[in-house]
Scaffold this motif. Structure first.
Motif, mmCIF file in Angstrom:
data_model
loop_
_atom_site.group_PDB
_atom_site.id
_atom_site.type_symbol
_atom_site.label_atom_id
_atom_site.label_comp_id
_atom_site.label_asym_id
_atom_site.label_seq_id
_atom_site.Cartn_x
_atom_site.Cartn_y
_atom_site.Cartn_z
ATOM 1 N N SER A 170 168.670 62.335 -10.013
ATOM 2 C CA SER A 170 169.645 61.640 -9.076
ATOM 3 C C SER A 170 168.493 60.590 -8.225
ATOM 4 O O SER A 170 168.917 59.696 -7.656
ATOM 5 C CB SER A 170 170.254 62.519 -8.197
ATOM 6 O OG SER A 170 169.347 63.581 -7.698
ATOM 7 N N PHE A 171 167.219 61.005 -8.221
ATOM 8 C CA PHE A 171 166.265 60.160 -7.370
ATOM 9 C C PHE A 171 166.090 58.826 -7.954
ATOM 10 O O PHE A 171 165.718 57.798 -7.342
ATOM 11 C CB PHE A 171 165.149 60.913 -6.824
ATOM 12 C CG PHE A 171 164.076 61.265 -8.106
ATOM 13 C CD1 PHE A 171 163.463 60.271 -8.941
ATOM 14 C CD2 PHE A 171 164.013 62.683 -8.384
ATOM 15 C CE1 PHE A 171 162.364 60.543 -9.881
ATOM 16 C CE2 PHE A 171 163.224 63.048 -9.615
ATOM 17 C CZ PHE A 171 162.624 61.942 -10.185
ATOM 18 N N ASN A 172 166.428 58.731 -9.411
ATOM 19 C CA ASN A 172 166.292 57.594 -10.040
ATOM 20 C C ASN A 172 167.433 56.457 -9.142
ATOM 21 O O ASN A 172 167.377 55.223 -9.836
ATOM 22 C CB ASN A 172 166.408 57.635 -11.337
ATOM 23 C CG ASN A 172 165.531 58.169 -12.001
ATOM 24 O OD1 ASN A 172 164.176 57.897 -11.533
ATOM 25 N ND2 ASN A 172 165.293 58.981 -13.100
ATOM 26 N N MET A 216 158.893 63.326 2.039
ATOM 27 C CA MET A 216 159.167 64.542 2.432
ATOM 28 C C MET A 216 160.742 64.662 2.234
ATOM 29 O O MET A 216 161.107 65.542 1.640
ATOM 30 C CB MET A 216 158.548 65.113 3.460
ATOM 31 C CG MET A 216 157.031 65.433 3.109
ATOM 32 S SD MET A 216 156.468 66.544 1.923
ATOM 33 C CE MET A 216 155.820 65.408 0.589
ATOM 34 N N LEU A 217 161.456 63.571 3.007
ATOM 35 C CA LEU A 217 162.704 63.603 3.147
ATOM 36 C C LEU A 217 163.368 63.661 1.770
ATOM 37 O O LEU A 217 164.281 64.106 1.400
ATOM 38 C CB LEU A 217 163.134 62.480 3.906
ATOM 39 C CG LEU A 217 163.321 62.465 5.442
ATOM 40 C CD1 LEU A 217 163.846 61.084 6.087
ATOM 41 C CD2 LEU A 217 164.192 63.461 5.677
ATOM 42 N N GLU A 258 165.763 66.109 -0.191
ATOM 43 C CA GLU A 258 166.961 65.703 -0.670
ATOM 44 C C GLU A 258 167.061 66.083 -2.368
ATOM 45 O O GLU A 258 168.252 66.216 -2.537
ATOM 46 C CB GLU A 258 167.383 64.308 -0.246
ATOM 47 C CG GLU A 258 168.642 63.538 -0.814
ATOM 48 C CD GLU A 258 169.839 64.177 -0.121
ATOM 49 O OE1 GLU A 258 169.664 64.600 0.842
ATOM 50 O OE2 GLU A 258 170.946 64.023 -0.717
ATOM 51 N N TYR A 259 166.223 65.277 -2.964
ATOM 52 C CA TYR A 259 166.559 65.220 -4.271
ATOM 53 C C TYR A 259 165.871 66.404 -5.303
ATOM 54 O O TYR A 259 166.343 66.566 -6.453
ATOM 55 C CB TYR A 259 165.971 63.764 -4.899
ATOM 56 C CG TYR A 259 166.739 62.650 -4.333
ATOM 57 C CD1 TYR A 259 167.855 62.436 -4.836
ATOM 58 C CD2 TYR A 259 166.364 61.557 -3.194
ATOM 59 C CE1 TYR A 259 168.875 61.413 -4.343
ATOM 60 C CE2 TYR A 259 166.805 60.615 -2.778
ATOM 61 C CZ TYR A 259 168.188 60.521 -3.313
ATOM 62 O OH TYR A 259 168.925 59.558 -2.758
ATOM 63 N N GLY A 275 171.033 60.653 6.548
ATOM 64 C CA GLY A 275 171.846 60.873 5.500
ATOM 65 C C GLY A 275 171.566 60.025 4.412
ATOM 66 O O GLY A 275 171.556 58.660 4.703
ATOM 67 N N PHE A 276 171.144 60.436 3.290
ATOM 68 C CA PHE A 276 170.956 59.489 2.172
ATOM 69 C C PHE A 276 172.399 59.175 1.693
ATOM 70 O O PHE A 276 173.313 59.754 1.952
ATOM 71 C CB PHE A 276 170.358 60.283 0.875
ATOM 72 C CG PHE A 276 169.067 60.659 1.222
ATOM 73 C CD1 PHE A 276 167.913 59.514 0.693
ATOM 74 C CD2 PHE A 276 168.442 61.498 1.739
ATOM 75 C CE1 PHE A 276 166.768 59.678 0.754
ATOM 76 C CE2 PHE A 276 166.813 61.884 2.146
ATOM 77 C CZ PHE A 276 166.288 60.706 1.477
#
Lengths: 227, 642
Positions: free
Chosen positions: B543-545, B366-367, B371-372, B613-614
């Motif tokens: 971006s999640f890649n 979920m985070l 975020e992505y 924080g990612f």
């Protein structure tokens, strides 16, 4: 159309998914994969308003859950806001009835909604003696696998104020009736509330003042909580 | 016909008794040739199987039409990927296309497929079954082959028709052949031998190898490759002989009393055995009329052994599918150790008795979504953002508004009150996508999981969610058309009667369920694995890649502590029942509602100071790239002007 949330609970492999599939798709697989987590299905039925003879559509939103004990921690998410619960046991498995009983306890203590309709359902009636349609020949070949007597479960259900039925997802016997009964029962319970809501909405559309007046009788409405 | 059944049975049993490997001197312990169902032709647990009536009867039987050559067919051969055909194609392809283009840009698969079309047209994949050496049994197998895939699963299911499957397979099988050829060249180049079409060692990790794995490990090599990348041998070497010892115990337990109350797991395992892949021929009783399929026996032994080996987990439903799939690709002992590795390394805590691990992973997911994939997040968790009504505009605000102003969305109580959709995504993790995605797509994700570690499971989940966006949008559009009122238009609380609150709650529930239904059914349609890989995983724009294992581990730690903190706060406040999920259904009473919200606020206040924080260290690369592109365009323009 009215929508109701229904949850299936009960021990592993008592036939929860099979009951749902019989009801929703009118099909049966002898071997069905074990349910992981939860599955969600929907089905609409028609019931009749006993007074007006009007057809009412009832849509069931059904949560089919995994039966293993450790999935119990996820169960609250399923029965949250549920209108009805089908607590299923296996007529051929003694232990499954006590599991069903503990589900009933949990529902009663955690849900706290007096209107929650709980239906105790014994499944796999096809493996039991008292099947009407069974020919004498078959009866000899297949042994009666029943270990939970009708009386035992029935008296428990009466004691707890539950609806009760013995069904077979395999033959379909009694499955539709269970959902039909739940639909009728829920409609009966929710009818006053629905009428009140209709009135409220009517009032809101005309003017604010009327709204307040119409809301007053709502104190009789079981779900209203303005005091 | 029963004759058909006996021939198939005979065929499968033959593999088990004197599989090709025993003959080839691969040692009695187990074969390293890995194709599916090694159980049926590889490791023989003599002491357990000799007493097996199936085996005795079948070998004693006569009138078999199987010849020597048939005995060397692996199950994968039987269902399509005939080695001879592959070799033919590979060699002709090598001549046609040269072998130098396996490096770097192998994204040319689609293009090269048209180039080499003529080659493949002449060798229809399914034709391999019609070859003369199968005259007697070929037909029977072919009948099955028509309806089952090369792993023995039924092609057709509720979401996919057989013709859909066949259409896809026609292309995808060609893709598999091309990929296998590339793998063969890669291994050759790396000086790694491929004995009996069954390599046991693979090149060291590299970007190139990662890309190869992402494009799919050849099915016949999967077992060995998984074993290699997951460092299975290391694990086995540390515990040499342990599995055999466990088996002795298992044998005692299962022969004594199947309903032994002291081992409740035993009973539950027993109930799940026949509910594991009932539509896969290797797990079906009908084929083995004289007794249990060997596969079911293996499955029982692996699961019961595991429950003894790791009592902290014991047996958890969903492990039956993981073990079952492993058994299609690895022999029993290796399948057991892979199960050990999966449940500890890739899915830590997920199958524990309290299932906390799966909740933690859902929190992490979920985070990551928030975020992505903020555009998806608005569907999943709309109740805490202010502008949830119009998703289009919401998307724009979400991406453009700086983080400070999103503070209302920063509250992370969704980590302990997980959104309803996690009831669906939890099963993605528990069963490692088995049954969630079509089998080939699942296997491709497994390939990557073993190579890239567990963060790939999150990438895959995010990819699925991203791909489902279209369906989610369709659903909301339909919804806004059909209903005059908007689901989340929560008016100012002053004007809110409790009835409105209830109504909103009802609408929210309704919406949650519809979202759930989309997310539940959508993945089942992802027949082509490359929909996930080519459209999402290989695309840099997502971006999640950039997520890596370190990030996911950090995230897992964070969610774990947050959830623990929450539990402590709830204990402190002391009204667990009133604050926790389960009783919100009963909060008809306004007073109670306020109380709950107060409690929520306190908890949120205490927890929200810590926001995950990612790492954003790589965003610059993206920025640089777009800048570069701009400069290039400007240059072009200037050049053009000149």
């Amino acid at each position: 159309m009215l929508q109701f949330k229904l949850v299936l609970l009960g021990d592993s492999s008592v036939g929860k998914s099979s009951i749902v599939h019989r009801f929703v798709k009118d099909s049966f697989d002898e071997l069905r994969e074990s349910t992981i987590g939860a599955a969600f299905l929907a089905q609409t039925i028609k019931i009749k308003d006993t007074e007006t003879q009007e057809d009412i559509d009832i849509k069931f939103e059904i949560w089919d859950t995994a039966g293993q004990e450790r999935y119990k921690s996820l169960a609250p998410m399923y029965y949250r806001n549920a209108n009805a619960a089908l607590v299923v046991y296996d007529l051929t498995q003694k232990n499954s009835l006590s599991k069903a009983m503990s589900w009933v306890d949990e529902l009663k203590s955690k849900v706290g909604d007096e209107d929650l309709v709980i239906y105790l359902v014994g499944n796999k009636l096809d493996l039991c003696d008292n099947v009407e349609n069974r020919g004498g020949k078959e009866q000899e070949e297949e042994e009666n696998k029943r270990v939970v007597t009708t009386q035992e479960a029935d008296s428990y259900a009466k004691d707890q104020g539950l609806l009760f039925a013995e069904i077979s997802a395999k033959t379909g016997q009694g499955v539709k009736e269970v959902f039909q009964t739940i639909g009728e029962k829920l409609y009966e319970i929710k009818k006053p509330e629905l009428l009140a809501k209709k009135n409220r909405e009517y009032g809101r559309n005309s003017s604010e003042a009327v709204d307040i007046n119409i809301q007053r009788p709502n104190t009789n409405d079981p779900t209203s909580c303005c005091s | 016909m029963s004759k058909d059944e006996t021939t198939i049975k005979k065929m499968l049993v033959d593999h088990k008794i004197d599989g090709p490997l025993a003959a080839k001197g691969f040692g009695p312990k187990y074969s390293l040739r890995s194709p599916s169902v090694p159980n049926l032709h590889a490791k023989v647990y003599t002491e357990y199987n000799m007493s097996d009536p199936t085996v005795g009867n079948a070998t004693g039987g006569q009138g078999t039409s199987i010849n020597e050559e048939d005995g060397t067919l692996s199950v994968i051969d039987m269902y399509g990927d005939d080695d001879n055909d592959i070799d033919d194609i590979v060699s002709s392809r090598a001549i046609n296309l040269g072998s130098g283009n396996d490096d770097g840009n192998d994204a040319d698969d689609l293009r090269s497929s048209t180039q080499s079309e003529n080659i493949f047209n002449t060798t229809s994949i399914n034709n391999s079954i019609d070859k003369p050496n199968g005259t007697g049994t070929g037909k029977n197998v072919q009948q099955d082959a028509q309806h089952n895939d090369r792993y023995g699963f039924k092609k057709q299911n509720n979401s996919i028709s057989e013709s859909d499957y066949d259409r896809w397979w026609l292309d995808y099988s060609k893709y598999c052949i091309r990929r296998k050829h590339k793998w063969q060249l890669l291994l050759e180049k790396s000086g790694l031998p491929i004995v009996d079409d069954s390599p046991i060692r693979f090149p060291p990790k590299s970007e190139k190898l990662k890309r190869y794995v992402r494009k799919g490990i050849p099915a016949e090599w999967r077992g060995n490759a998984w074993w290699y990348f997951a460092r299975g041998q290391e694990k086995l070497n540390k515990h040499k002989g342990l599995y055999d010892k466990l088996l002795v115990k298992v044998d005692k337990m299962t022969s004594q009393n199947k309903n032994d109350k002291t081992y409740p797991d035993l009973d539950i395992i027993e109930r799940d055995l026949n509910r594991t892949f009932p539509d896969n021929i290797h797990f079906q009783k009908e084929v083995f009329q004289n007794g249990e399929p060997p596969m079911i026996k293996s499955l029982r032994r692996v699961l019961v052994s595991f429950s003894l080996y790791n009592p902290k987990i014991g047996y958890c439903q969903s492990m039956n599918f993981i073990a079952g799939l492993l058994l299609l690709f690895l022999d029993e002992e290796r399948a057991f150790w892979m199960l050990v590795i999966i449940t500890s390394r890739y899915l830590p805590g997920v199958h524990d008795i309290n299932l906390e691990g799966v909740n933690i992973d859902q929190g992490v997911l979920m985070l990551c979504v928030k975020e992505y994939l903020p555009e998806i997040w608005t569907y999943i968790y709309p109740n805490h953002s202010d502008t949830t009504v119009d998703t289009e505009s919401n998307r724009r605000t979400m991406s453009s508004v700086p983080h400070k102003t999103q503070s209302s969305m920063m509250k992370n109580n969704f980590l302990y009150k997980l959104p309803p959709i996690t009831l669906c995504t939890a099963s993605w993790f528990m069963s490692c996508f088995i049954g969630v995605l079509p089998i080939e797509t699942t296997l491709r994700i497994w390939d990557c999981m073993f190579y890239e570690e567990s963060h790939f499971l999150f990438k895959a989940s995010l990819s699925i969610l991203k791909l489902s966006e279209h369906d989610l949008l369709k659903h909301t559009k339909k919804r806004y058309h059909s209903s005059s009122r908007l689901p989340y238009s929560i008016t100012g609380s002053n004007h809110n009667s409790s009835g409105d609150l209830l109504n909103n709650k009802m609408h929210q529930d309704e919406n949650d369920m519809e979202i759930f239904q989309v997310i539940q059914t959508f993945p089942k349609k992802l027949l082509n694995p490359n929909d996930i890989f080519d459209k999402i995983i290989f695309k840099k724009k997502f971006s999640f890649n950039r997520l890596d294992q370190e990030e996911i581990d950090r995230c897992r730690k964070y969610v774990t502590t947050q959830r623990n903190k929450y539990k402590r706060y709830v204990e402190l406040i002391g009204n667990d029942d009133k604050t926790s999920e389960e009783s919100s259904a009963t909060l008809v009473n306004k007073e109670n509602l306020d109380k709950t919200q107060d409690a929520d606020d306190i908890i949120n206040g205490a927890l929200s100071s810590e926001v995950y924080g990612f790492k954003r260290n790589l965003t610059g690369v993206h920025w640089n790239n777009s800048l570069k592109e701009k400069v290039r365009q400007m240059k072009k323009k200037i050049d053009g002007d000149e």
